[in-house]
Design an enzyme around this catalytic site. Structure first.
Site, PDB file in Angstrom:
ATOM      1  N   GLY A  10      23.789 -28.022  13.147  1.00 47.04           N
ATOM      2  CA  GLY A  10      24.595 -25.909  12.525  1.00 47.04           C
ATOM      3  C   GLY A  10      23.102 -25.861  12.509  1.00 47.04           C
ATOM      4  O   GLY A  10      22.237 -25.900  12.749  1.00 47.04           O
ATOM      5  N   SER A  11      23.659 -24.708  11.404  1.00 53.14           N
ATOM      6  CA  SER A  11      22.118 -23.575  11.085  1.00 53.14           C
ATOM      7  C   SER A  11      23.008 -21.549  10.767  1.00 53.14           C
ATOM      8  O   SER A  11      24.856 -22.610  10.221  1.00 53.14           O
ATOM      9  CB  SER A  11      21.346 -23.332  11.823  1.00 53.14           C
ATOM     10  OG  SER A  11      20.066 -22.832  11.241  1.00 53.14           O
ATOM     11  N   ARG A  12      22.653 -21.103  11.728  1.00 57.96           N
ATOM     12  CA  ARG A  12      23.113 -19.586  11.764  1.00 57.96           C
ATOM     13  C   ARG A  12      23.423 -19.056  13.157  1.00 57.96           C
ATOM     14  O   ARG A  12      22.341 -19.174  13.680  1.00 57.96           O
ATOM     15  CB  ARG A  12      22.710 -18.673  10.316  1.00 57.96           C
ATOM     16  CG  ARG A  12      23.812 -18.146  10.117  1.00 57.96           C
ATOM     17  CD  ARG A  12      22.593 -16.551   8.749  1.00 57.96           C
ATOM     18  NE  ARG A  12      22.022 -15.825   9.121  1.00 57.96           N
ATOM     19  CZ  ARG A  12      20.987 -15.599   8.640  1.00 57.96           C
ATOM     20  NH1 ARG A  12      21.127 -15.315   7.300  1.00 57.96           N
ATOM     21  NH2 ARG A  12      20.831 -13.831   9.113  1.00 57.96           N
TER      22      ARG A  12
ATOM     23  N   ILE B 284      19.873 -19.353  14.794  1.00 56.18           N
ATOM     24  CA  ILE B 284      18.729 -19.342  13.858  1.00 56.18           C
ATOM     25  C   ILE B 284      18.918 -21.061  12.886  1.00 56.18           C
ATOM     26  O   ILE B 284      20.225 -21.395  13.149  1.00 56.18           O
ATOM     27  CB  ILE B 284      18.979 -18.471  12.074  1.00 56.18           C
ATOM     28  CG1 ILE B 284      18.774 -17.363  12.721  1.00 56.18           C
ATOM     29  CG2 ILE B 284      17.949 -18.323  10.754  1.00 56.18           C
ATOM     30  CD1 ILE B 284      19.521 -15.950  11.614  1.00 56.18           C
TER      31      ILE B 284
END
Length: 215
Positions: free
Chosen positions: A184-186, A154
């Site tokens: 980055g993120s999820r 995501i």
């Protein structure tokens, strides 16, 4: 059992595939400004932040070798477990939040065949926000001994580019690099029905190493 490792050199850190569009311009700017700073004090004011930015990019896009951990499902991402949520179909979603300081390369949570890689357009709200469910993402399905394993990369407020490394039909080893989320993120992993998570909310994970399933 001893840990497994993919056939790659240990103790070596390389740069992530897909980093070039961000990395090359910053490194080039730093190199030029440093060279000119030797002849002009004005360039020194440019060289300092340019060099710092280049060093930051090199750190952000590091891709260390890993000794692959044991487990039926291992973490695909470096980060912190943000949530663990039972799903309506009996699976359990483990959501891992990646900060800009984490390694951004994601790895296969299981060994098997990549059944599908689907890009879904969407927004770019912060990954820790509930509305991030509608963010741009890439949905992976792995055909494994455990059946279908779903993983979702995501994008977030800063991460606006997800770079898959492999395509449909590719056979992958557990812990093999499969993609990159810039800055980055999820990453979400769905554990199959009947498999309990071995991690807790707030726990730190390491891609390719941390076991997600409990015996």
């Amino acid at each position: 059992m001893p840990h497994r490792s993919l056939p790659e050199a240990r103790g070596r850190v390389r740069l992530a595939r897909g980093a070039s569009p961000w990395l090359l311009p910053t490194v080039a700017t730093a190199a030029v400004s440093l060279a000119k700073a030797r002849r002009s004090g004005r360039w020194a004011a440019v060289a300092v932040p340019a060099t710092a930015l280049a060093a930051g990019m090199l750190w952000f896009f590091r891709d260390p070798e890993r000794e692959i951990g044991q487990g039926r499902v291992i973490s695909p991402a470096d980060g912190v477990v943000q949530s663990i949520m039972p799903w309506k179909d009996g699976r359990t979603r483990v959501a891992i939040f990646m900060s800009p300081l984490n390694v951004h390369v994601n790895r296969a949570p299981v060994a098997g065949t990549v059944a599908s890689v689907q890009h879904v357009p969407g927004g770019f709200v912060p990954a820790f926000n509930k509305e991030s469910e509608n963010n741009e993402r890439v949905i992976w399905h792995f055909d494994s001994e455990l059946g279908d394993i779903e993983m979702i990369q995501i994008a977030g407020a800063v991460a606006r580019r997800i770079v898959p490394y492999v395509v449909d039909g590719t056979k992958v080893e557990q812990g093999e690099r499969v993609g990159l989320i810039r800055f980055g993120s999820r990453v979400d992993v769905y554990l199959p029905e009947g498999i309990e998570p071995a991690v807790e909310v707030g726990e730190t994970t390491t891609a390719g190493v941390t076991r997600l399933d409990r015996d």
